[in-house]
Design a protein around this motif. Structure first.
Motif, short mmCIF file in Angstrom:
data_model
loop_
_atom_site.label_atom_id
_atom_site.label_comp_id
_atom_site.label_asym_id
_atom_site.label_seq_id
_atom_site.Cartn_x
_atom_site.Cartn_y
_atom_site.Cartn_z
N LEU A 113 -0.40 2.88 10.06
CA LEU A 113 1.29 2.77 10.09
C LEU A 113 2.26 2.55 9.25
O LEU A 113 3.05 3.45 8.32
CB LEU A 113 1.99 2.30 11.53
N CYS A 114 1.87 1.47 8.26
CA CYS A 114 2.43 0.50 7.18
C CYS A 114 2.30 1.38 5.90
O CYS A 114 2.67 2.55 4.98
CB CYS A 114 2.04 -0.49 6.95
N THR A 115 1.12 2.43 5.53
CA THR A 115 0.47 3.37 4.73
C THR A 115 1.81 4.78 4.95
O THR A 115 2.41 4.73 3.71
CB THR A 115 -1.08 3.85 4.99
N LYS A 128 -8.54 1.03 1.16
CA LYS A 128 -7.78 0.30 2.20
C LYS A 128 -6.98 -0.73 0.96
O LYS A 128 -5.89 -1.52 2.17
CB LYS A 128 -8.92 -0.59 2.05
N LYS A 129 -6.94 -0.61 -0.16
CA LYS A 129 -5.98 -1.45 -1.28
C LYS A 129 -4.73 -0.80 -0.73
O LYS A 129 -3.72 -1.69 -0.40
CB LYS A 129 -6.90 -0.96 -2.67
N ILE A 130 -4.62 -0.09 -0.49
CA ILE A 130 -3.20 1.19 -0.42
C ILE A 130 -2.81 0.61 1.14
O ILE A 130 -1.76 0.15 0.92
CB ILE A 130 -3.90 2.51 -0.07
N GLY A 131 -3.25 0.34 2.36
CA GLY A 131 -2.88 -0.28 3.09
C GLY A 131 -3.11 -1.54 3.19
O GLY A 131 -1.53 -2.19 3.74
N LEU A 191 2.70 4.63 -3.57
CA LEU A 191 1.28 4.25 -3.11
C LEU A 191 0.62 5.28 -2.00
O LEU A 191 -0.04 6.04 -2.10
CB LEU A 191 0.63 2.51 -2.83
N GLY A 192 1.64 5.11 -1.06
CA GLY A 192 1.19 6.36 -0.20
C GLY A 192 1.32 8.30 -0.25
O GLY A 192 0.50 8.90 0.27
N TRP A 193 2.34 8.41 -1.35
CA TRP A 193 2.01 9.60 -1.35
C TRP A 193 1.09 9.67 -2.43
O TRP A 193 0.24 11.25 -2.94
CB TRP A 193 3.27 10.09 -2.44
#
Length: 453
Positions: free
Chosen positions: A67-69, A211-214, A375-377
């Motif tokens: 969800l946060c990503t 995982k780092k992005i999350g 980061l998400g994109w």
């Protein structure tokens, strides 16, 4: 150049994207019995439960991280600059249509998250991958495979525009506004330096993978959102007497618009189009991108993650965008109708109440939101590129993203936003076709989920 882009934007958002997003959202609402409203209490309790637990899983990411990503890509500069632009271009009534698109967008995002989990697969690295392209590949047959390629092409382009250049461009504008407020001057070299620093930071995180992005999204999004909402709440408390009038201007402006952009009919359509297009820019409901993030979540049933999709749109648009709109409307700052001022109007609204020092906090919030969005994109664009060119393209894509960050630091604001809106609309069309085609499977999953409760 901008005149041409404005014409293209009007064509894309005039019929295909505008009617498609509203139409599919309405269709999904009818077919699911307005599930976004019926299960909202359950979605809220599920969100609060996952927020408290924040469980880890070695076979993917937690529902909260997913969800946060997704929120990292949606809760961005559009919540500050996009809302301001919507009001300036379409009048206060544009916010009403942003709300309507959000209510319909909640069921659209629910469908995207649910179906992405249903039709996901594991890649060579053992990670869950999903999204509209895998929904097409795994559920729609060979004759639709070309549509997956079209979607991924627009996804790669959008990652450089919607999820990169617009974000960085707005951050640079916010930082420069804070610098000039304290007697400094804006310079091209300063913009390039800020762009280079941000590029190094973002590339370092993206190279760490999913995982780092999350993990970074889990840190940045809640912190920046809560800080921004507290600032906005302070404005609303200070100007509480102006809130009823602000709300009234939003509702009346939607149906009886002031002719801020031409005739009354023209203003009505501009308000509608601007509200929906900027709403989609902020919450991305209808674009299918969030499904790429939600597909990585470890859940017992696809609908479990669909509930997080409902909360994603609610938090992004109904909560944060509404806060920005009310701050602007109650602050008393003059609104330059017909001009997209970007984040400047939002910053002026806050400084009207707090004073010039708050521009530093707004710039800091912008940086957090923008980094999270890029980061998400970055994840979305990389997944689309991997679908087109294979898993080995990740690092190459990351370095190109870094270059786009630097470019976004020096681009002209109006051009960047027009390009972003055009790509948004083009990206939504293939996804909406997929959602309409797979609605029977979505309804089956909803029935299955309700029986298992």
């Amino acid at each position: 150049m901008e005149n041409i882009l404005e014409t293209v934007n009007s064509v894309v958002w005039g019929v295909p994207a505008l009617l498609g997003i509203l139409g599919v959202g309405l269709y999904l609402s009818i077919r699911t019995g307005c599930i976004q409203l019926r299960v909202f209490p359950k979605a809220l309790s599920s969100f609060l439960r996952t927020f408290r637990k924040k469980e880890q899983n070695d076979d993917g990411v937690s529902p909260f991280q997913a969800l946060c990503t997704a929120l990292a890509a949606t809760v961005g500069t559009g919540n500050l600059a996009g809302v301001a632009g919507a009001i300036a271009i379409g009048g206060p009534g544009a916010i009403f249509w942003m709300w309507i698109s959000a209510i319909l967008g909640m069921v659209t995002k629910f469908a995207e998250a649910t179906l992405s989990v249903r039709f996901r697969k594991k890649n060579e690295a053992g990670e869950w991958v999903g999204g509209p392209m895998y929904m097409i590949r795994n559920a729609m047959g060979r004759r639709w495979q070309w549509l997956a390629g079209v979607y991924c092409f627009f996804g790669v382009v959008a990652a450089f525009g919607v999820g990169n250049a617009t974000q960085i461009n707005t951050v640079i504008g916010g930082v420069n506004q804070a610098i000039t407020a304290f007697g400094g001057t804006e310079s091209l070299w300063g913009n390039l330096l800020m762009g280079a620093v941000l590029a190094i930071l973002i590339c370092g995180i993206l190279l760490g993978g999913l995982k780092k992005i999350g993990t970074m999204a889990e840190m940045l999004v809640p912190f920046a959102s809560v800080c921004y909402l507290l600032l906005g709440l302070g404005v609303l408390i200070a100007r509480a007497q102006a809130i009823p009038e602000a709300l009234a201007s939003i509702v009346t402006g939607a149906f009886s618009p002031r002719a801020v952009t031409g005739g009354v009919i023209g203003s009505f359509f501009v308000g509608l189009r601007t509200g929906v297009s900027r709403g989609v820019f902020t919450n991305e409901a209808g674009m299918g991108t969030a499904g790429i993030a939600h597909a990585a979540a470890q859940v017992k049933h696809p609908v479990d993650q669909g509930l997080m999709g409902i909360m994603e749109v609610f938090l992004d648009t109904i909560v944060i965008c509404t806060m920005t709109a009310l701050v602007i409307l109650v602050s008393g700052t003059p609104i330059p109708y017909g001009q997209d001022t970007g984040v400047a109007l939002t910053t002026q609204a806050f400084t009207e109440v707090y004073g010039g020092w708050v521009s530093i906090l707004i710039a800091a919030a912008l940086c957090c939101f923008a980094i999270a969005t890029v980061l998400g994109w970055g994840l979305y664009g990389a997944r689309c590129a991997q679908f087109l060119f294979g898993d080995g393209v990740w690092k190459k894509f990351v370095f190109i993203q870094g270059g786009a960050v630097i470019l976004g630091a020096v681009l002209k604001t109006g051009t960047v936003w027009l390009l972003a809106e055009i790509v948004n609309g083009l990206m939504a069309i293939p996804n909406l076709i997929v959602l309409a085609h797979l609605t029977p499977e979505l309804c089956r999953l909803v029935r299955q989920f309700r029986k298992s409760e």
